[in-house]
Design a protein around this motif. Structure first.
Motif: not given
Length: 98
Positions: A48-54
């Protein structure tokens, strides 16, 4: 890329927060209950939610931050970007930027 994500059993249901370097694979594992544990036991398999990171450490740090939050804050975070509580796992390949 590294990801922090939230899964739910249903709208306003049981929540799970995790992090991974392969979001599509991890969502598949949750859906298919490949690993025994919390998500398999409680049917928590809708992305239902996600965030991406280096960086891996940033994704892990965000996971730990969200796990400390009150439930209402997590619900607000989900509803800011996914007010319908759609299962983002269905469209994951279109949503991920490589």
């Amino acid at each position: 890329m590294f990801y922090t994500y939230i899964l739910a059993s249903q709208r306003n249901g049981t929540l799970y927060t995790g992090s991974t370097d392969d979001l599509a694979k991890r969502v598949f594992e949750h859906r298919e209950k490949v690993r025994p544990g919390f998500t398999a036991k409680y049917g928590v398999d809708k992305l239902v939610w996600f965030e991406s990171f280096e960086l891996r450490e940033n994704a892990f740090r965000r996971e730990r931050q969200i796990k400390e939050w009150r439930r209402v804050w997590k619900l607000r975070l989900i509803e800011e970007t996914n007010p319908e509580w759609r299962d983002l796992g269905d469209d994951l390949n279109n949503l991920l930027v490589f």
